[in-house]
Design a protein around this motif. Structure first.
Motif, PDB file in Angstrom:
ATOM      1  N   ARG A   1       0.839  -1.203   0.000  1.00  0.00           N
ATOM      2  CA  ARG A   1       0.000   0.000   0.000  1.00  0.00           C
ATOM      3  C   ARG A   1       0.880   1.262   0.000  1.00  0.00           C
ATOM      4  NH1 ARG A   1      -5.292  -1.157   3.783  1.00  0.00           N
ATOM      5  NH2 ARG A   1      -5.604  -3.348   3.201  1.00  0.00           N
ATOM      6  N   LEU A   2       1.939   1.236   0.803  1.00  0.00           N
ATOM      7  CA  LEU A   2       2.843   2.378   0.817  1.00  0.00           C
ATOM      8  C   LEU A   2       3.511   2.571  -0.537  1.00  0.00           C
ATOM      9  CD1 LEU A   2       4.547   1.923   4.303  1.00  0.00           C
ATOM     10  CD2 LEU A   2       2.849   3.656   3.675  1.00  0.00           C
ATOM     11  N   GLN A   3       3.824   1.480  -1.210  1.00  0.00           N
ATOM     12  CA  GLN A   3       4.421   1.585  -2.537  1.00  0.00           C
ATOM     13  C   GLN A   3       3.504   2.333  -3.489  1.00  0.00           C
ATOM     14  OE1 GLN A   3       7.637   0.188  -4.003  1.00  0.00           O
ATOM     15  NE2 GLN A   3       6.867   1.957  -5.134  1.00  0.00           N
ATOM     16  N   GLN A   4       2.226   1.992  -3.478  1.00  0.00           N
ATOM     17  CA  GLN A   4       1.268   2.686  -4.335  1.00  0.00           C
ATOM     18  C   GLN A   4       1.192   4.167  -3.962  1.00  0.00           C
ATOM     19  OE1 GLN A   4      -2.754   1.188  -4.185  1.00  0.00           O
ATOM     20  NE2 GLN A   4      -3.476   2.574  -5.789  1.00  0.00           N
ATOM     21  N   TYR A   5       1.168   4.433  -2.661  1.00  0.00           N
ATOM     22  CA  TYR A   5       1.084   5.825  -2.202  1.00  0.00           C
ATOM     23  C   TYR A   5       2.289   6.635  -2.650  1.00  0.00           C
ATOM     24  CZ  TYR A   5       1.203   9.862   0.874  1.00  0.00           C
ATOM     25  OH  TYR A   5       1.278  11.139   1.353  1.00  0.00           O
ATOM     26  N   TYR A   6       3.491   6.127  -2.396  1.00  0.00           N
ATOM     27  CA  TYR A   6       4.686   6.904  -2.730  1.00  0.00           C
ATOM     28  C   TYR A   6       4.899   7.013  -4.237  1.00  0.00           C
ATOM     29  CZ  TYR A   6       5.845   7.141   2.192  1.00  0.00           C
ATOM     30  OH  TYR A   6       5.805   7.417   3.531  1.00  0.00           O
ATOM     31  N   SER A   7       4.444   6.051  -4.992  1.00  0.00           N
ATOM     32  CA  SER A   7       4.526   6.155  -6.454  1.00  0.00           C
ATOM     33  C   SER A   7       3.665   7.311  -6.946  1.00  0.00           C
ATOM     34  CB  SER A   7       4.089   4.845  -7.105  1.00  0.00           C
ATOM     35  OG  SER A   7       5.000   3.803  -6.811  1.00  0.00           O
ATOM     36  N   GLN A   8       2.475   7.468  -6.350  1.00  0.00           N
ATOM     37  CA  GLN A   8       1.614   8.582  -6.734  1.00  0.00           C
ATOM     38  C   GLN A   8       2.190   9.915  -6.266  1.00  0.00           C
ATOM     39  OE1 GLN A   8      -2.531   6.044  -6.229  1.00  0.00           O
ATOM     40  NE2 GLN A   8      -2.622   8.256  -6.074  1.00  0.00           N
ATOM     41  N   ILE A   9       2.779   9.923  -5.082  1.00  0.00           N
ATOM     42  CA  ILE A   9       3.391  11.145  -4.566  1.00  0.00           C
ATOM     43  C   ILE A   9       4.494  11.626  -5.497  1.00  0.00           C
ATOM     44  CG2 ILE A   9       4.988  11.979  -2.777  1.00  0.00           C
ATOM     45  CD1 ILE A   9       2.118  12.184  -1.911  1.00  0.00           C
ATOM     46  N   GLU A  10       5.308  10.700  -6.001  1.00  0.00           N
ATOM     47  CA  GLU A  10       6.424  11.095  -6.863  1.00  0.00           C
ATOM     48  C   GLU A  10       5.935  11.677  -8.181  1.00  0.00           C
ATOM     49  OE1 GLU A  10      10.500   9.282  -6.000  1.00  0.00           O
ATOM     50  OE2 GLU A  10       9.261   7.595  -6.656  1.00  0.00           O
ATOM     51  N   LEU A  11       4.761  11.289  -8.625  1.00  0.00           N
ATOM     52  CA  LEU A  11       4.195  11.883  -9.833  1.00  0.00           C
ATOM     53  C   LEU A  11       3.754  13.323  -9.593  1.00  0.00           C
ATOM     54  CD1 LEU A  11       1.991   8.936 -11.185  1.00  0.00           C
ATOM     55  CD2 LEU A  11       4.155   9.762 -12.135  1.00  0.00           C
ATOM     56  N   LEU A  12       3.341  13.614  -8.353  1.00  0.00           N
ATOM     57  CA  LEU A  12       2.797  14.935  -8.034  1.00  0.00           C
ATOM     58  C   LEU A  12       3.866  15.935  -7.600  1.00  0.00           C
ATOM     59  CD1 LEU A  12      -0.342  13.821  -5.989  1.00  0.00           C
ATOM     60  CD2 LEU A  12      -0.326  14.700  -8.324  1.00  0.00           C
ATOM     61  N   VAL A  13       4.883  15.456  -6.890  1.00  0.00           N
ATOM     62  CA  VAL A  13       5.827  16.371  -6.255  1.00  0.00           C
ATOM     63  C   VAL A  13       7.258  16.192  -6.743  1.00  0.00           C
ATOM     64  CG1 VAL A  13       6.715  17.172  -4.031  1.00  0.00           C
ATOM     65  CG2 VAL A  13       4.363  16.372  -4.185  1.00  0.00           C
ATOM     66  N   ALA A  14       7.669  14.977  -7.053  1.00  0.00           N
ATOM     67  CA  ALA A  14       9.039  14.665  -7.511  1.00  0.00           C
ATOM     68  C   ALA A  14      10.105  15.130  -6.527  1.00  0.00           C
ATOM     69  CB  ALA A  14       9.292  15.253  -8.897  1.00  0.00           C
ATOM     70  N   PRO A  15      10.035  14.695  -5.260  1.00  0.00           N
ATOM     71  CA  PRO A  15      11.071  15.092  -4.299  1.00  0.00           C
ATOM     72  C   PRO A  15      12.394  14.388  -4.580  1.00  0.00           C
ATOM     73  CG  PRO A  15       9.613  13.468  -3.326  1.00  0.00           C
ATOM     74  CD  PRO A  15       9.027  13.806  -4.668  1.00  0.00           C
ATOM     75  N   ASP A  16      13.474  14.976  -4.086  1.00  0.00           N
ATOM     76  CA  ASP A  16      14.782  14.326  -4.160  1.00  0.00           C
ATOM     77  C   ASP A  16      14.976  13.346  -3.007  1.00  0.00           C
ATOM     78  OD1 ASP A  16      15.872  15.918  -6.405  1.00  0.00           O
ATOM     79  OD2 ASP A  16      15.688  17.572  -4.974  1.00  0.00           O
ATOM     80  N   VAL A  17      14.380  13.688  -1.868  1.00  0.00           N
ATOM     81  CA  VAL A  17      14.517  12.877  -0.660  1.00  0.00           C
ATOM     82  C   VAL A  17      13.147  12.743  -0.004  1.00  0.00           C
ATOM     83  CG1 VAL A  17      15.638  12.658   1.602  1.00  0.00           C
ATOM     84  CG2 VAL A  17      16.869  13.726  -0.305  1.00  0.00           C
ATOM     85  N   ILE A  18      12.814  11.533   0.445  1.00  0.00           N
ATOM     86  CA  ILE A  18      11.594  11.290   1.206  1.00  0.00           C
ATOM     87  C   ILE A  18      11.988  10.786   2.579  1.00  0.00           C
ATOM     88  CG2 ILE A  18       9.445   9.969   1.394  1.00  0.00           C
ATOM     89  CD1 ILE A  18       9.416   9.737  -1.650  1.00  0.00           C
ATOM     90  N   LEU A  19      11.560  11.493   3.618  1.00  0.00           N
ATOM     91  CA  LEU A  19      11.821  11.091   4.991  1.00  0.00           C
ATOM     92  C   LEU A  19      10.571  10.442   5.574  1.00  0.00           C
ATOM     93  CD1 LEU A  19      13.651  14.285   6.338  1.00  0.00           C
ATOM     94  CD2 LEU A  19      14.645  12.281   5.193  1.00  0.00           C
ATOM     95  N   ILE A  20      10.757   9.369   6.298  1.00  0.00           N
ATOM     96  CA  ILE A  20       9.643   8.634   6.904  1.00  0.00           C
ATOM     97  C   ILE A  20       9.664   8.870   8.403  1.00  0.00           C
ATOM     98  CG2 ILE A  20       8.518   6.403   7.170  1.00  0.00           C
ATOM     99  CD1 ILE A  20       8.790   7.396   4.263  1.00  0.00           C
ATOM    100  N   GLY A  21       8.660   9.577   8.901  1.00  0.00           N
ATOM    101  CA  GLY A  21       8.576   9.901  10.313  1.00  0.00           C
ATOM    102  C   GLY A  21       7.414   9.219  10.998  1.00  0.00           C
ATOM    103  N   GLY A  22       7.191   9.603  12.241  1.00  0.00           N
ATOM    104  CA  GLY A  22       6.193   8.938  13.070  1.00  0.00           C
ATOM    105  C   GLY A  22       6.842   7.839  13.884  1.00  0.00           C
ATOM    106  N   GLY A  23       6.134   7.344  14.880  1.00  0.00           N
ATOM    107  CA  GLY A  23       6.691   6.319  15.751  1.00  0.00           C
ATOM    108  C   GLY A  23       7.109   5.059  15.019  1.00  0.00           C
ATOM    109  N   ILE A  24       6.419   4.732  13.928  1.00  0.00           N
ATOM    110  CA  ILE A  24       6.730   3.522  13.172  1.00  0.00           C
ATOM    111  C   ILE A  24       8.095   3.602  12.502  1.00  0.00           C
ATOM    112  CG2 ILE A  24       5.694   4.291  10.995  1.00  0.00           C
ATOM    113  CD1 ILE A  24       5.363   0.767  12.521  1.00  0.00           C
ATOM    114  N   SER A  25       8.660   4.793  12.400  1.00  0.00           N
ATOM    115  CA  SER A  25       9.959   4.929  11.729  1.00  0.00           C
ATOM    116  C   SER A  25      11.064   4.184  12.469  1.00  0.00           C
ATOM    117  CB  SER A  25      10.330   6.404  11.564  1.00  0.00           C
ATOM    118  OG  SER A  25      10.400   7.055  12.813  1.00  0.00           O
ATOM    119  N   LYS A  26      10.853   3.904  13.750  1.00  0.00           N
ATOM    120  CA  LYS A  26      11.864   3.127  14.483  1.00  0.00           C
ATOM    121  C   LYS A  26      11.926   1.691  13.968  1.00  0.00           C
ATOM    122  CE  LYS A  26       8.812   2.005  18.404  1.00  0.00           C
ATOM    123  NZ  LYS A  26       7.672   2.830  17.980  1.00  0.00           N
TER     124      LYS A  26
END
Length: 277
Positions: free
Chosen positions: A206-231
């Motif tokens: 599910r995250l793969q689908q989400y980030y693939s769509q994000i890259e079409l909209l924003v095209a960031p150079d770096v994506i940081l993953i935050g929140g408690g789950i990042s540990k």
């Protein structure tokens, strides 16, 4: 608290759909003076109920600081500025949008509500923007300030903070992009993983689908993953493929607190401190 500490320290609050956290932050280092304090977000999460919870939280923070000997009397803490990361959009002291809180917040004067509940003045910014500000100054984004960096916080929902050339583009709500006909966060937030008992592999799809769509909209150079789950990033980040470099956030669940405190220490201006290392 010495005069130097009085200048360096600020209080940061991070409001979430599940919990509200607070900490006493050294804004020159990004470190907390002691472990953050937390209360549950009330249900329903109406303005009066959340205001009462935040008053309780500030009192807990004060009592803890006194018990630990961080301050000698409460007047030192009462004089510190307070920043608050709020899950929504605030313009001219009024809430335009509130994610994962009771919708009675919409149109309310948040400054007046919290002043009445706590007797204190707050500086506000979006909760994900606060986390991003902290990560760009002290965390995983600090070596990428000349690039376009997107922080996503995976928690009750999906928060986003976008920076380009070290400047914040405030109030992006990219957790609400459409995915399969619904908000992306209703399918890919960390809370959904827990609720549906998804394996890391299933969640990563599910995250793969989400980030693939994000890259079409924003095209960031770096994506940081935050929140408690990042540990637990080693369990799912290697399963996701993006053009952008993907990195776990470093400040984990303290990022929102630190960023909010930085906002307060800078008189409400959300600026990345370029000297921080």
């Amino acid at each position: 608290m010495t005069d130097d500490q009085q200048r360096r320290f600020a209080i940061g609050l991070d409001v979430g759909g599940t919990g509200i956290k607070a900490g006493l932050v050294d804004t020159t280092t990004g470190n907390l003076a002691f472990k953050r304090v937390r209360v549950l977000t009330p249900k329903p999460s109406t303005p009066p109920e959340v205001g009462s919870a935040m008053a309780e939280l500030l009192e807990n923070l004060t009592v803890t600081a006194l018990d630990l000997g961080v301050v000698d009397d409460r007047s030192a803490l009462d004089a510190l500025p307070i920043g608050c990361g709020f899950p929504g959009v605030i313009r001219d002291d009024h809430v335009d949008f509130a994610a994962n809180l009771d919708q009675s917040w919409i149109g309310s004067n948040i400054t007046a509500i919290l002043a009445e509940a706590t007797g204190r003045r707050f500086y506000f910014m979006n909760d994900a923007d606060a986390a991003g500000l902290a990560e760009m100054t002290f965390g995983a984004g600090r070596r990428h300030r000349k690039k376009t960096v997107l922080l996503t916080t995976l928690g009750t929902g999906i928060g986003t903070a976008l920076f380009t050339q070290g400047r914040l583009v405030p109030y992006t709500e990219l957790g609400h992009i459409e995915m399969n006909g619904r908000d992306a966060e209703t399918q890919a937030a960390e809370s959904i993983k827990v609720r549906e008992n998804l394996s890391y592999e299933d969640w990563a799809e599910r995250l793969q689908q989400y980030y693939s769509q994000i890259e079409l909209l924003v095209a960031p150079d770096v994506i940081l993953i935050g929140g408690g789950i990042s540990k637990s990033h080693a369990q799912f980040l290697p399963l996701i493929r993006t053009r952008a470099e993907m990195k776990p956030a470093k400040l984990l669940n303290n990022a929102g607190i630190v960023g909010a405190a930085m906002l307060a220490a800078n008189n409400g201006k959300a600026k990345v401190k370029k000297g921080a290392a």
